[in-house]
Design a protein around this motif. Structure first.
Motif, short mmCIF file in Angstrom:
data_model
loop_
_atom_site.label_atom_id
_atom_site.label_comp_id
_atom_site.label_asym_id
_atom_site.label_seq_id
_atom_site.Cartn_x
_atom_site.Cartn_y
_atom_site.Cartn_z
N TYR A 183 -42.39 -97.11 -41.84
CA TYR A 183 -41.23 -97.70 -41.17
C TYR A 183 -41.50 -97.91 -39.68
N GLU A 201 -30.07 -101.98 -45.61
CA GLU A 201 -30.89 -102.32 -46.77
C GLU A 201 -30.05 -102.41 -48.04
N ARG A 219 -37.21 -102.85 -46.40
CA ARG A 219 -37.78 -102.17 -47.57
C ARG A 219 -38.29 -100.76 -47.22
N ARG A 220 -38.78 -100.57 -46.01
CA ARG A 220 -39.39 -99.29 -45.62
C ARG A 220 -38.37 -98.28 -45.09
N ARG A 221 -37.12 -98.69 -44.88
CA ARG A 221 -36.18 -97.83 -44.17
C ARG A 221 -35.69 -96.64 -45.00
N THR A 222 -35.43 -96.84 -46.29
CA THR A 222 -34.84 -95.78 -47.10
C THR A 222 -35.68 -94.50 -47.12
N GLU A 250 -39.56 -106.56 -44.43
CA GLU A 250 -40.44 -105.41 -44.61
C GLU A 250 -39.82 -104.15 -44.04
N ALA A 251 -39.19 -104.25 -42.87
CA ALA A 251 -38.53 -103.08 -42.29
C ALA A 251 -37.38 -102.62 -43.18
N CYS A 285 -41.25 -101.78 -37.96
CA CYS A 285 -40.19 -102.13 -37.01
C CYS A 285 -40.77 -102.89 -35.82
N PHE A 321 -37.80 -93.49 -44.91
CA PHE A 321 -37.79 -92.95 -43.55
C PHE A 321 -36.52 -92.16 -43.29
N GLU A 358 -43.37 -91.33 -42.35
CA GLU A 358 -42.72 -91.98 -41.20
C GLU A 358 -43.44 -93.25 -40.78
#
Length: 414
Positions: free
Chosen positions: A230, A99, A352-355, A349-350, A234, A357, A227
């Motif tokens: 993310y 990311e 953006r959501r990873r950090t 989208e994944a 995925c 998580f 959680e």
């Protein structure tokens, strides 16, 4: 990472190769397990792309700027621009943090708009479509660019001598491994985890879900709120391939011997690639025999998953025969390998959501898999496994005893 053996053939069901560079965690693990480098030999063959009725070698090689590798002269100039841009920004790409990237959250198709159309149609799309099963309109450019920079040219790619399951088999040696027991539910409870396994209930201080993200989201019924975003972002792409066990070592005709022939969407709507397994390593087929893997195009896989395996194999062999003359007559046996959750699809989208998580606290339920790293490769799985292990140990190890300093006495003060 599974392989199976049949009458002298070794068939890799999933992953096909690793890299001699950019796979730091994998090579560290191989060293710890005592696996000699000779058991991970170089493939030493080229990757080609089909265009204009013939194979063009040199894909995934810097020499493509000069040789073309299926690109038009104008596209070669843009490939040089792309390589220069990645060289300038190389340090900004991070395999462990895709990311954090100069490519932002652009999809591969949007990223490619700055270059000649051929760069997308005969380089980025066939590489993404074959090795990852990605739709370039959905998947982000950053993870793929970071991975390509890490693994380097195809000339450095390697395979496991006795099948891609070598590492998994070595890890399992001496462990209490049980398979065939379906996990039905995972519940976090006050510092521990409860699992329903094959109708029984198992409790533990920690559990690692080494499954695709959609499966983990379904199993972990009370996953914490930080959680879920993310886990649900995925997405996975399905994969399907047909292994053809041949009575002789056939391969796509090419001036340069090929390991892989990519068949771009612009040229073929049934296949994405043909892998020459007996060129990958001669031990994959008996002496005088051959082994080819036919990779289905991602656009056709959903329909193929619903068809009988024989019909699926027939369709892929028919599609591949023009690239490999005589394939239909030389095939002795065919095996179909299909995975609904084949490879993680690294969507914007994944990314953006990873950090959030990755910043979550260590908990009774941890996760492992290439999707954790948003890196669709076995190195991503190894790195995620190491991370999951460290997070579990951080909870289970007793606090280290730090001896208190002695109370002052007349002697020690003096």
């Amino acid at each position: 990472m599974h392989s199976f053996r049949h009458a002298g053939w070794t068939v890799d069901v999933g992953a096909e190769q690793i890299s001699g560079q950019g796979y730091r965690a994998t090579w560290e693990l191989l060293s710890r397990l005592g696996v000699p480098e000779d058991d991970v030999p170089r493939i030493g063959r080229s990757v080609g792309v089909w265009r204009g009725g013939r194979a063009h070698a040199g894909v995934a090689d810097v020499s493509a700027v000069l040789t073309g590798a299926g690109l038009s002269p104008r596209a070669r100039l843009d490939l040089a621009r792309l390589l220069a841009w990645t060289a300038i920004h190389r340090r900004e790409f991070d395999d462990d943090h895709p990311e954090r990237t100069p490519a932002g959250s652009l999809t591969l198709r949007d990223f490619a708009r700055r270059y000649h159309r051929d760069v997308h149609d005969y380089l980025l799309q066939p590489v993404a479509g074959s090795f990852f099963g990605w739709d370039t309109a959905r998947s982000a450019a950053a993870p793929m660019l970071a991975l390509l920079l890490a693994v380097g040219p195809a000339a450095g790619w390697r395979t496991y001598r006795d099948g891609m399951d070598l590492l998994a088999r070595r890890l399992a040696e001496g462990l209490d491994v049980v398979t065939g027991s379906p996990v039905e539910e995972v519940v976090t409870e006050e510092g521990r985890v409860r699992l329903r396994v094959g109708g029984a209930v198992v409790t533990a201080r920690a559990a690692v879900l080494g499954v695709p993200a959609p499966v983990a989201a379904r199993l972990h019924v009370n996953a914490p709120a930080d959680e879920l975003p993310y886990l649900t972002a995925c997405a996975f792409t399905p994969t399907l391939k047909v292994s053809c066990l041949l009575d002789r070592p056939l391969a796509p005709p090419s001036r340069t011997p090929l390991y892989v022939l990519l068949t771009p969407d612009a040229e073929d709507d049934t296949l994405s690639a043909i892998i020459v397994d007996h060129a990958k390593h001669p031990g994959r087929a008996p002496e005088g025999k051959g082994l080819l893997t036919l990779m289905a195009d991602a656009r056709t896989i959903p329909a193929l998953l619903k068809r009988p395996e024989r019909e699926t194999a027939d369709r892929l062999v028919r599609a591949a025969t023009p690239y490999v003359p005589g394939l239909d007559r030389a095939t002795e046996r065919r095996f179909v390998h299909a995975f609904t959750h084949g490879l993680p699809e690294a969507t914007p989208e994944a990314l953006r959501r990873r950090t959030p998580f990755m910043a979550r606290a260590a908990r009774p339920v941890e996760y492992a898999g290439d999707w954790v790293m948003l890196r669709p490769a076995s190195e991503g799985a190894v790195r995620s496994g190491a991370l999951a292990a460290s997070r579990v140990l951080s909870r289970l190890r007793p606090p280290r005893h730090v001896p208190r300093p002695p109370l002052p006495t007349e002697e020690n003060v003096a």
